[in-house]
Design an enzyme around this catalytic site. Structure first.
Site, PDB file in Angstrom:
ATOM      1  N   GLY A 284       0.846  -1.179   0.000  1.00 36.96           N
ATOM      2  CA  GLY A 284       0.000   0.000   0.000  1.00 36.96           C
ATOM      3  C   GLY A 284       0.882   1.231   0.000  1.00 36.96           C
ATOM      4  N   GLY A 285       1.820   1.218   0.905  1.00 42.49           N
ATOM      5  CA  GLY A 285       2.748   2.334   0.976  1.00 42.49           C
ATOM      6  C   GLY A 285       4.050   1.908   1.602  1.00 42.49           C
ATOM      7  N   MET A 286       5.068   2.719   1.402  1.00 36.58           N
ATOM      8  CA  MET A 286       6.363   2.474   2.033  1.00 36.58           C
ATOM      9  C   MET A 286       6.909   3.821   2.491  1.00 36.58           C
ATOM     10  SD  MET A 286       8.691   0.433   3.034  1.00 36.58           S
ATOM     11  CE  MET A 286      10.066   1.109   3.969  1.00 36.58           C
ATOM     12  N   GLU A 287       7.277   3.874   3.761  1.00 40.85           N
ATOM     13  CA  GLU A 287       7.570   5.129   4.434  1.00 40.85           C
ATOM     14  C   GLU A 287       8.956   5.693   4.139  1.00 40.85           C
ATOM     15  OE1 GLU A 287       7.187   2.098   5.733  1.00 40.85           O
ATOM     16  OE2 GLU A 287       8.437   1.761   7.501  1.00 40.85           O
ATOM     17  N   HIS A 311      -0.778   6.671   7.726  1.00 43.59           N
ATOM     18  CA  HIS A 311       0.100   5.597   8.185  1.00 43.59           C
ATOM     19  C   HIS A 311       1.563   5.865   7.799  1.00 43.59           C
ATOM     20  CE1 HIS A 311       1.060   1.348   9.227  1.00 43.59           C
ATOM     21  NE2 HIS A 311       1.990   1.532   8.301  1.00 43.59           N
ATOM     22  N   GLU A 312       1.780   6.106   6.522  1.00 38.05           N
ATOM     23  CA  GLU A 312       3.178   6.308   6.083  1.00 38.05           C
ATOM     24  C   GLU A 312       3.775   7.556   6.729  1.00 38.05           C
ATOM     25  OE1 GLU A 312       4.170   3.680   5.026  1.00 38.05           O
ATOM     26  OE2 GLU A 312       2.299   2.848   4.252  1.00 38.05           O
ATOM     27  N   HIS A 315       4.979   6.979  10.267  1.00 36.96           N
ATOM     28  CA  HIS A 315       6.310   6.362  10.353  1.00 36.96           C
ATOM     29  C   HIS A 315       7.422   7.406  10.509  1.00 36.96           C
ATOM     30  CE1 HIS A 315       5.864   2.050   9.945  1.00 36.96           C
ATOM     31  NE2 HIS A 315       5.115   2.146   8.851  1.00 36.96           N
ATOM     32  N   GLU A 334       5.450  -1.023  13.263  1.00 36.34           N
ATOM     33  CA  GLU A 334       4.123  -1.059  12.630  1.00 36.34           C
ATOM     34  C   GLU A 334       2.969  -0.908  13.631  1.00 36.34           C
ATOM     35  OE1 GLU A 334       3.893  -0.578   9.626  1.00 36.34           O
ATOM     36  OE2 GLU A 334       5.853  -1.185   8.851  1.00 36.34           O
ATOM     37  N   ASP A 389       9.893 -11.375   5.238  1.00 34.83           N
ATOM     38  CA  ASP A 389       8.688 -11.292   4.390  1.00 34.83           C
ATOM     39  C   ASP A 389       7.748 -12.470   4.630  1.00 34.83           C
ATOM     40  OD1 ASP A 389       9.606  -8.983   3.220  1.00 34.83           O
ATOM     41  OD2 ASP A 389      10.508 -10.011   1.502  1.00 34.83           O
ATOM     42  N   TYR A 397       0.937  -5.100  13.266  1.00 31.46           N
ATOM     43  CA  TYR A 397       0.130  -3.901  13.036  1.00 31.46           C
ATOM     44  C   TYR A 397      -0.987  -3.773  14.068  1.00 31.46           C
ATOM     45  CZ  TYR A 397       2.249  -3.444   8.398  1.00 31.46           C
ATOM     46  OH  TYR A 397       3.134  -3.283   7.369  1.00 31.46           O
ATOM     47  N   ARG A 571      -0.917  -4.915  -5.772  1.00 34.17           N
ATOM     48  CA  ARG A 571      -0.753  -4.737  -4.325  1.00 34.17           C
ATOM     49  C   ARG A 571      -1.085  -6.043  -3.612  1.00 34.17           C
ATOM     50  NH1 ARG A 571      -4.248  -0.514  -0.718  1.00 34.17           N
ATOM     51  NH2 ARG A 571      -3.362  -1.078   1.305  1.00 34.17           N
ATOM     52  N   LYS A 573      -1.700  -7.075  -0.591  1.00 37.68           N
ATOM     53  CA  LYS A 573      -2.811  -7.173   0.348  1.00 37.68           C
ATOM     54  C   LYS A 573      -4.156  -7.336  -0.370  1.00 37.68           C
ATOM     55  CE  LYS A 573      -5.308  -4.147   2.930  1.00 37.68           C
ATOM     56  NZ  LYS A 573      -5.590  -2.822   3.453  1.00 37.68           N
TER      57      LYS A 573
HETATM   58  N1  BES Z   1       6.613  -0.419   6.110  1.00 39.97           N
HETATM   59  C1  BES Z   1       5.396  -0.963   5.651  1.00 39.97           C
HETATM   60  C2  BES Z   1       5.565  -1.899   4.487  1.00 39.97           C
HETATM   61  C3  BES Z   1       6.471  -3.076   4.776  1.00 39.97           C
HETATM   62  C4  BES Z   1       6.423  -3.749   5.981  1.00 39.97           C
HETATM   63  C5  BES Z   1       7.359  -3.497   3.812  1.00 39.97           C
HETATM   64  C6  BES Z   1       7.277  -4.823   6.221  1.00 39.97           C
HETATM   65  C7  BES Z   1       8.197  -4.559   4.034  1.00 39.97           C
HETATM   66  C8  BES Z   1       8.163  -5.234   5.237  1.00 39.97           C
HETATM   67  C9  BES Z   1       4.388   0.133   5.302  1.00 39.97           C
HETATM   68  O1  BES Z   1       4.443   1.213   6.157  1.00 39.97           O
HETATM   69  C10 BES Z   1       3.032  -0.445   5.492  1.00 39.97           C
HETATM   70  O2  BES Z   1       2.744  -0.842   6.601  1.00 39.97           O
HETATM   71  N2  BES Z   1       2.224  -0.500   4.473  1.00 39.97           N
HETATM   72  C11 BES Z   1       0.878  -0.992   4.573  1.00 39.97           C
HETATM   73  C12 BES Z   1      -0.027   0.186   4.752  1.00 39.97           C
HETATM   74  C13 BES Z   1      -1.183   0.028   5.602  1.00 39.97           C
HETATM   75  C14 BES Z   1      -1.080  -0.776   6.829  1.00 39.97           C
HETATM   76  C15 BES Z   1      -1.904   1.336   5.850  1.00 39.97           C
HETATM   77  C16 BES Z   1       0.576  -1.715   3.274  1.00 39.97           C
HETATM   78  O3  BES Z   1       1.417  -1.691   2.393  1.00 39.97           O
HETATM   79  O4  BES Z   1      -0.473  -2.320   3.154  1.00 39.97           O
HETATM   80 ZN    ZN Z   2       3.803   0.653   8.138  1.00 40.97          ZN
END
Ligand code: BES
Ligand code: ZN
Length: 619
Positions: A284-287, A311-312, A315, A334, A389, A397, A571, A573
């Protein structure tokens, strides 16, 4: 003047906390590097973005600081890199040195040992990444929004930075960085660093990140990327096709920064920009600091999915400022971020929405908990021997968020807010592991207000599987109303057109769809679809929930839409649960396989890996 007892106690506590929290971290299992002996404090990248060969090529220079005497080797992490030459400098001149690249380990990659004379202060490695680098994706024009120009981007978290830079790849230490990047001047590079937004067409770009950051936050992208400012501190970068809609969707980002600053102290990274990626971005995003990477799947047109931006942004405090020391401690990044995200959403969009988002997350966690291996439901999860991963789930989270909500409820907002603000300040630009966090929590909250939450209680949250019985259960009044209408419709007291959906937000729709019973019939699904066109929903979360429900109910009505969804979105998720349900349901295997074969080339290697594993298991 005599010192009041309270202050004497406070001073003692301060002393105690600083001595205890000086404890060493547990070693990071996921790095080969000898970061406990010698660290790089600053790196300089000199790279060319080679779209034709799908390579980053050039050099990296490490400034070194020795932590122990007699260290004659620098060990770096790499994965699938070609190492051409290594040089060392004593601050005056460069000369070549010898190195050894070990056999590749599936999880950790290849250890690079560099011979280091005692007077070496810098090391420079000449290298190139390979097309299959796990942390880079090279997109052909057809995989982009504009369909005409290629695009590339990095995703370094958790342990993929080593696939495009030889580094000490551990969140336990930090580097500042500078970079000189050359690229086709029409395929502009940007990084998670300070950079001049004015299009610089000579093809050479310079970046600087003066604050020390963990290596998983070093990021690069290049493509037909344009810029639009949104406010004094915020801007979007995107392909021109997405620029305007993104700037509109995310126009509240400045308000989010302002709210977060009010709660948790100053935003320490100057500007906050968003890079909108092509749809194959696996997250979804990466901070990435100063420049969060964002999936275009959240541009819904109605700001319904902007909690991702909150969220991002969050971070910037939890994660980027105070960093998990190892990937076992991911919940410190998280869980805290999910909590802060929700506080920002409450400030900017109100309590009603914030509570709905809590309730949806909590329900998602409940469903996940029954499916996960027991060990993976522990916050301080064991991941030694595995790729981080593979242990990824909603536990760090949402269980982490619920834990912090629990503390907030027990101690009260005022005390808990003050605690969190101080925690971010006291650990700014440092890493922390679970053990040291628990000591800090003891000293600054539990013992400060004794008799409210016991140490045992905290340990049960952090070290035990599943959820404690008294975990917060977010309750949304809005959802109670939805529940009523849903029941009435299921009991045929009202028909679909009488469900009062006029004022429903995306969240109410998600709750409604997610809570339809397993006994729902195809006739009922069709009735809903005729009334509300859910199959054609352009909201990617609603479409996801609806498709998932129809797969689970074995309703082939959605197959056509399913195919277009899977092909257009990368994506993880949003797609992985759909493949999982399809394969578990024993749905038409030929159809599922055909959809995947069509969609797979557009997915990121991380997403391909996840889906491949599902097919492997289904065999
Ligand atoms: N930092 C994470 C993405 C991540 C976590 C990448 C662990 C690799 C390993 C990012 O901040 C995140 O949590 N993204 C979520 C967003 C959501 C919870 C709002 C996503 O990608 O779904
Ligand atoms: Zn995150």
């Amino acid at each position: 003047m005599t010192m009041p007892l309270r202050s004497i106690l406070a001073v003692c506590m301060l002393f105690l906390s600083s001595t205890i929290s000086a404890d060493k971290f547990d070693a990071d299992w996921h790095t080969y590097s000898n970061y406990q002996d010698i660290v790089s404090t600053h790196i300089h990248l000199d790279l060319a973005v080679d779209f034709k060969n799908k390579q980053l090529k050039g050099s990296i220079t490490h400034d070194l600081k020795r932590l122990k005497k007699g260290i004659d080797r620098l060990i770096l992490d790499t994965r699938d890199l070609d190492i051409h030459k290594v040089e060392i400098s004593n601050g005056k001149s460069w000369k070549e040195t010898t190195f050894e690249l070990a056999r590749r380990d599936d999880v950790k990659g290849s250890k690079l040992s560099i011979k280091l004379p005692m007077n070496a202060t810098e090391v420079k490695v000449y290298y190139n990444s390979r097309p299959e680098a796990s942390g880079l994706q090279w997109l052909s024009p057809i995989q982009t929004a504009g369909k005409k120009r290629p695009f590339m981007f990095s995703q370094s978290q958790a342990i993929h930075a080593r696939s495009w830079m030889p580094i000490q790849d551990t969140p336990a230490m930090r580097v500042s960085y500078t970079a000189t990047v050359s690229s086709d001047p029409t395929l502009r590079p940007i990084m998670s660093a300070e950079n001049d937004p004015k299009w610089n067409k000579n093809g050479i770009y310079k970046f600087s990140m003066p604050q020390p950051i963990p290596t998983y936050l070093i990021a690069i992208a290049a493509g037909n990327i344009h810029y639009k400012s949104m406010s004094k501190q915020t801007a979007v970068y995107a392909e021109p096709e997405l620029l305007e809609s993104a700037a509109k969707e995310f126009e509240d980002t400045q308000a989010m920064i302002d709210s977060a600053e009010k709660l948790y102290g100053k935003y320490r990274w100057t500007d906050y920009d968003l890079l909108i990626l092509p749809p194959s971005f696996p997250f979804g995003g990466m901070e990435n600091p100063r420049l969060s990477f964002i999936t275009p799947t959240v541009i819904a047109g109605d700001k319904s999915l902007v909690s991702l931006i909150a969220h991002e942004l969050a971070h910037s405090w939890s994660g980027n400022l105070v960093t998990n020391a190892t990937w076992r401690d991911l919940w410190l990044n998280e869980g805290f971020t999910s909590y802060v995200e929700n506080r920002i959403m409450e400030e900017v969009f109100g309590e009603r929405r914030a509570v709905m988002e809590q309730a949806l997350a909590a329900q998602g966690l409940d469903e996940e908990l029954v499916e996960l291996p027991k060990g993976d439901t522990i916050l301080h999860v064991v991941i030694e021997g595995r790729d981080p991963d593979d242990a990824f789930s909603g536990v760090p989270y949402t269980k982490g968020q619920l834990f912090l909500m629990y503390l907030e409820q027990k101690f009260g907002r005022d005390r808990f807010d003050a605690f969190l603000k101080k925690y971010f300040n006291d650990h700014a630009f440092q890493s922390i592991d679970t053990k040291n966090f628990l000591v800090y929590l003891d000293n600054n909250l539990l013992n400060k207000y004794p008799g409210i939450v016991s140490k045992e209680k905290v340990l049960s949250w952090v070290k035990e599987p599943m959820l404690p019985v008294d975990a917060p259960k977010p309750k949304s009044d809005a959802f109670t109303l939805v529940e009523k209408s849903k029941k009435a419709w299921l009991a045929s007291d009202i028909n679909a057109s009488q469900i009062p959906t006029k004022k429903w937000t995306v969240h109410e729709w998600l709750y409604f769809i997610n809570n339809l019973p397993k006994t729902i019939t195809h006739v009922q699904l069709i009735a809903l679809d005729n009334e509300f066109s859910l199959t054609q929903s352009t909201n990617n979360e609603i479409a996801h929930a609806w498709l998932l429900l129809n797969i689970k109910q074995g309703n082939p009505m959605v197959n056509e839409r399913l195919e277009s969804y899977m092909v257009s979105i990368g994506r993880r998720k949003l797609i992985v649960p759909l493949y999982k349900a399809l394969l578990e349901k024993g749905s038409n295997y030929k159809f599922v396989k055909a959809v995947y074969m069509k969609a797979r080339p557009g997915y990121h290697p991380l997403a391909q890996g996840s889906v491949d594993a599902l097919f492997e298991k289904a065999k």
